[in-house]
Design a protein around this motif. Structure first.
Motif, mmCIF file in Angstrom:
data_model
loop_
_atom_site.group_PDB
_atom_site.id
_atom_site.type_symbol
_atom_site.label_atom_id
_atom_site.label_comp_id
_atom_site.label_asym_id
_atom_site.label_seq_id
_atom_site.Cartn_x
_atom_site.Cartn_y
_atom_site.Cartn_z
ATOM 1 N N ASN A 27 52.078 34.808 17.503
ATOM 2 C CA ASN A 27 52.586 35.882 16.655
ATOM 3 C C ASN A 27 51.694 35.948 15.419
ATOM 4 O O ASN A 27 51.769 35.098 14.537
ATOM 5 C CB ASN A 27 54.048 35.595 16.275
ATOM 6 N N HIS A 28 50.809 36.945 15.405
ATOM 7 C CA HIS A 28 49.846 37.108 14.307
ATOM 8 C C HIS A 28 50.527 37.952 13.209
ATOM 9 O O HIS A 28 50.203 39.118 12.991
ATOM 10 C CB HIS A 28 48.600 37.818 14.849
ATOM 11 N N LEU A 29 51.501 37.348 12.574
ATOM 12 C CA LEU A 29 52.285 38.054 11.552
ATOM 13 C C LEU A 29 51.391 38.694 10.491
ATOM 14 O O LEU A 29 50.416 38.085 10.047
ATOM 15 C CB LEU A 29 53.179 37.051 10.824
ATOM 16 N N GLY A 30 51.780 39.898 10.070
ATOM 17 C CA GLY A 30 51.069 40.520 8.946
ATOM 18 C C GLY A 30 51.677 39.994 7.657
ATOM 19 O O GLY A 30 52.579 40.600 7.089
ATOM 20 N N ASP A 31 51.217 38.837 7.213
ATOM 21 C CA ASP A 31 51.836 38.216 6.037
ATOM 22 C C ASP A 31 50.810 37.965 4.932
ATOM 23 O O ASP A 31 50.899 37.000 4.181
ATOM 24 C CB ASP A 31 52.544 36.904 6.429
ATOM 25 N N SER A 37 53.653 40.422 16.414
ATOM 26 C CA SER A 37 52.886 40.480 15.169
ATOM 27 C C SER A 37 53.340 41.540 14.168
ATOM 28 O O SER A 37 52.535 42.357 13.723
ATOM 29 C CB SER A 37 51.397 40.705 15.497
ATOM 30 N N PRO A 38 54.621 41.547 13.815
ATOM 31 C CA PRO A 38 55.076 42.536 12.826
ATOM 32 C C PRO A 38 54.558 42.196 11.436
ATOM 33 O O PRO A 38 54.119 41.071 11.187
ATOM 34 C CB PRO A 38 56.597 42.398 12.871
ATOM 35 N N ASN A 39 54.610 43.174 10.556
ATOM 36 C CA ASN A 39 54.286 42.909 9.164
ATOM 37 C C ASN A 39 55.545 42.434 8.479
ATOM 38 O O ASN A 39 56.602 43.039 8.628
ATOM 39 C CB ASN A 39 53.762 44.188 8.509
ATOM 40 N N ILE A 40 55.428 41.356 7.740
ATOM 41 C CA ILE A 40 56.642 40.812 7.127
ATOM 42 C C ILE A 40 57.064 41.713 5.976
ATOM 43 O O ILE A 40 56.291 42.523 5.471
ATOM 44 C CB ILE A 40 56.463 39.354 6.663
ATOM 45 N N HIS A 48 39.735 49.363 15.424
ATOM 46 C CA HIS A 48 39.777 48.023 14.807
ATOM 47 C C HIS A 48 39.235 46.964 15.769
ATOM 48 O O HIS A 48 38.409 46.133 15.401
ATOM 49 C CB HIS A 48 41.208 47.699 14.387
ATOM 50 N N PHE A 49 39.700 47.008 17.020
ATOM 51 C CA PHE A 49 39.282 45.973 17.971
ATOM 52 C C PHE A 49 37.870 46.214 18.490
ATOM 53 O O PHE A 49 37.160 45.266 18.787
ATOM 54 C CB PHE A 49 40.314 45.831 19.087
ATOM 55 N N GLU A 50 37.472 47.472 18.558
ATOM 56 C CA GLU A 50 36.078 47.749 18.923
ATOM 57 C C GLU A 50 35.151 47.166 17.863
ATOM 58 O O GLU A 50 34.101 46.593 18.166
ATOM 59 C CB GLU A 50 35.838 49.258 19.043
ATOM 60 N N GLY A 74 56.964 50.229 17.561
ATOM 61 C CA GLY A 74 55.670 49.814 18.110
ATOM 62 C C GLY A 74 55.645 48.310 18.305
ATOM 63 O O GLY A 74 55.104 47.791 19.285
ATOM 64 N N HIS A 75 56.266 47.601 17.363
ATOM 65 C CA HIS A 75 56.325 46.152 17.504
ATOM 66 C C HIS A 75 57.251 45.750 18.647
ATOM 67 O O HIS A 75 57.044 44.734 19.291
ATOM 68 C CB HIS A 75 56.775 45.498 16.196
ATOM 69 N N LEU A 76 58.258 46.579 18.884
ATOM 70 C CA LEU A 76 59.123 46.288 20.030
ATOM 71 C C LEU A 76 58.286 46.346 21.310
ATOM 72 O O LEU A 76 58.350 45.454 22.153
ATOM 73 C CB LEU A 76 60.275 47.299 20.110
HETATM 74 N N1 ARG Z 1 50.405 43.331 11.994
HETATM 75 C C1 ARG Z 1 49.670 44.344 12.710
HETATM 76 C C2 ARG Z 1 50.436 45.634 12.670
HETATM 77 O O1 ARG Z 1 51.623 45.630 12.501
HETATM 78 C C3 ARG Z 1 49.417 43.977 14.146
HETATM 79 C C4 ARG Z 1 48.562 42.761 14.333
HETATM 80 C C5 ARG Z 1 47.977 42.696 15.693
HETATM 81 N N2 ARG Z 1 47.174 41.541 15.936
HETATM 82 C C6 ARG Z 1 45.944 41.333 15.433
HETATM 83 N N3 ARG Z 1 45.344 40.196 15.709
HETATM 84 N N4 ARG Z 1 45.340 42.234 14.704
HETATM 85 O O2 ARG Z 1 49.853 46.706 12.849
#
Ligand code: ARG
Length: 579
Positions: free
Chosen positions: A159-163, A123-126, A342-344, A133-135
């Motif tokens: 892959n939840h891309l940051g797009d 899930s990298p940011n495009i 964030h996830f909490e 960290g993404h690695l």
């Molecule tokens: N794109 C985010 C980042 O680079 C990670 C996304 C993780 N997945 C999610 N569902 N929030 O930090």
């Protein structure tokens, strides 16, 4: 020791006529000292249920236990009962189990209708460099996917891309102001990174750039077919192309490339669901869910006062979408520890809504990758090294170049040195990442990572190559499998008990790795097995052994090679037969 453990359990249950509650309390573990036995039962919990002293229960059980052709003996030692297996049974289970590709050594086919494990990883940011960290997320998530598949679970790798969102809008602003098309085509990630940095510098002096970015994002979110939309498509395509290189080299695939933008049309329905649950409040023009009642101080903002959606809005829509589409039993988010809140909050919103989905959301956090600062000698966050970006491809190239040099020194006659260097170099990084429990920071230290004698990828790979080398000299097909069991007298493998016992831990280890989302348990097993094999081969010959002994040891060597390759395969490490 999946199979052996089950057998001991069954026998103990029968010997003591345990009821359901007592069976729950039956805990088998490796003995403190392997000389005492192969597996131990601590009698504390059981004795408590029966109202007797643990040593008394241990003695009673040992006395009642009748040996059979699998379990040779049961003996009490204080509060423990130690069981010992017949050596031939041990060898048959491990060696024939592996060579015949029986469970747990071979993958279990997925059961029809079984719930899915969704793994949200990488899930990298495009339009930004793929950072370390993404690695980690990529490597850990891919390993967990393989581990769950091995167990027969249905896996949906996402892959939840940051797009989408402001980070992307800033990038777009930079591109519109300072972008250079030729430069972008020449080196897309580098140019985007330069633009991203330039934006950061310029925005300090001109904060109005952020307003411009917000306006671009609004234009993008309006859904109109405009310049922003075209730009978004273009930058997204270029980024995906650039990410594919490292993904291929790491052998990582995804079932879905559903990034944040995928939820563009799904956020509204998600918001309505939150509103319908009666937990959405307006606070200073923004729409939020307060989480104080759950002990979370920071409210979750789902819509800003200008109407824009946020990272949380998309994660909420994604959670609903995944629930409806995949019917998952768990949704694992492989994301750095810094996103804990964030996830909490995401879980919190679902909890407040009374959604059972809340309990399926599992953040699987991990530590940082650290690099040594050349000047101070201190370990620091990798990305901060000299303030420069890290391009994953360059890091992989560096690993491969290092290995290529080592091969030129150690094994100059190797046939395909470049291919082996690619496998060993990339694997060394993967292995180093998955070596310790994921929450620990990972030190990125070339010398340590590539040390053939340390607890490293090359060390374990070398064990595979050594085993393959023995089979080659014997002119045995390493993948002959079940045929290698023919005529084997397993009693002749009594001297390999350490190797066998470690092999038999495989099933449990994979199970625990899946439950705890901890691939490092599998990595640790490969290190131990490689060590046991090297120790065994130090004083047990295969090539010069008597025919019967040679046949048995050949089967052992083939099984050990096959199991090591399976285990390494689970963590994403290739194992060449020559290196
Ligand atoms: N794109 C985010 C980042 O680079 C990670 C996304 C993780 N997945 C999610 N569902 N929030 O930090």
């Amino acid at each position: 020791m999946t199979d052996l453990r089950a057998q001991v359990r069954e026998r103990v249950v029968a010997a003591l006529e345990l009821d359901a509650a007592e069976q729950q309390a039956l805990l088998l573990q490796p003995p403190k000292n392997r000389e005492h036995g192969d597996i131990a039962l601590g009698c504390f919990a059981l004795a408590k249920l029966r109202g007797v002293a643990p040593p008394q229960l241990a003695a009673e059980l040992a006395a009642r236990f009748v040996a059979d052709d699998t379990i040779e003996s049961a003996s009490a030692a204080g509060p423990f009962v130690n069981f010992r297996f017949h050596r031939a049974a041990l060898a048959r289970m491990a060696v024939a189990g592996v060579l015949r590709s029986e469970s747990p050594f071979a993958p279990t086919p997925p059961a029809a209708g079984s719930p899915a494990i969704v793994i949200d990883f990488s899930s990298p940011n495009i339009a930004k460099p793929f950072h370390m960290g993404h690695l980690r997320s990529t490597v850990i998530g891919a390993a967990l996917g393989r581990i769950h598949r091995h167990l027969g679970n249905r896996v949906e790798g996402v892959n939840h891309l940051g797009d989408w969102g402001m980070p992307f809008a800033k990038m777009m602003t930079a591109w519109m102001r300072f972008g250079d098309e030729a430069e972008l085509h020449r080196s897309p990630m580098r140019h985007m990174f330069d633009l991203y940095r330039r934006y950061g510098d310029e925005a300090k002096a001109h904060p109005e750039l952020d307003d411009e970015a917000a306006a671009h994002f609004r234009a993008l979110e309006s859904g109109a077919d405009n310049e922003e939309r075209r730009m978004w498509q273009f930058l997204r395509d270029e980024s995906l192309k650039a990410f594919q290189g490292p993904y291929d080299r790491l052998g990582v695939t995804f079932d879905h490339f559903t990034g944040e933008s995928f939820y563009e049309d799904r956020m509204e329905a998600a918001m309505q669901r939150v509103a319908a649950a009666g937990v959405l409040e307006v606070d200073d023009g923004a729409e939020v869910v307060k989480l104080d009642a759950l002990g979370i101080k920071v409210p979750c903002i789902l819509r800003k006062s200008d109407g824009a959606t946020l990272y949380h809005t998309r994660d909420l829509a994604a959670a609903f979408y995944r629930e409806a589409t995949f019917r998952p039993s768990r949704i694992l988010y492989i994301v750095g520890a810094e996103q804990k809140l964030h996830f909490e909050q995401l879980r919190g919103v679902l909890k407040r809504m009374g959604e059972p989905l809340a309990d399926k959301i599992e953040h699987v956090p991990f530590g940082l990758i650290l690099a040594r600062n050349e000047e101070t000698g201190k370990w620091e966050k990798f990305a901060s090294r000299g303030g420069n970006a890290i391009f994953l491809d360059e890091v992989l190239d560096e690993a491969v170049a290092n290995v290529r040099r080592i091969i030129a020194e150690k094994n100059p006659d190797l046939d395909d040195p470049d291919e082996v260097a690619e496998q060993v170099g990339v694997s060394a990084i993967v292995f180093n990442d998955l070596k310790n429990s994921r929450i620990k920071d990972v030190k990125f230290d070339w010398e340590q990572m590539l040390n053939f004698d340390g607890e490293t990828g090359p060390y374990v790979q070398y064990a595979v190559a050594r085993l393959a080398g023995i089979l080659r000299k014997l002119d045995v097909d390493p993948d002959a499998g079940a045929a290698l069991c023919d005529g084997v007298d397993y009693a002749l493998l009594a001297d390999a008990e350490q190797v066998l016992l470690t092999m038999l831990e495989f099933g449990d280890t994979v199970q625990r790795a899946a439950e705890q989302s901890e691939p490092s348990l599998v990595t640790a097993l490969t290190i131990r097995l490689a060590g046991d094999i090297h120790a065994y081969l130090r004083d047990h010959h295969v090539l010069r052994a008597e025919p019967d002994v040679q046949r048995a040891r050949t089967a052992l060597v083939a099984a050990a090679r096959q199991l090591l390759r399976t285990a390494l395969g689970l963590i994403g490490v290739a194992a060449p037969d020559r290196m």
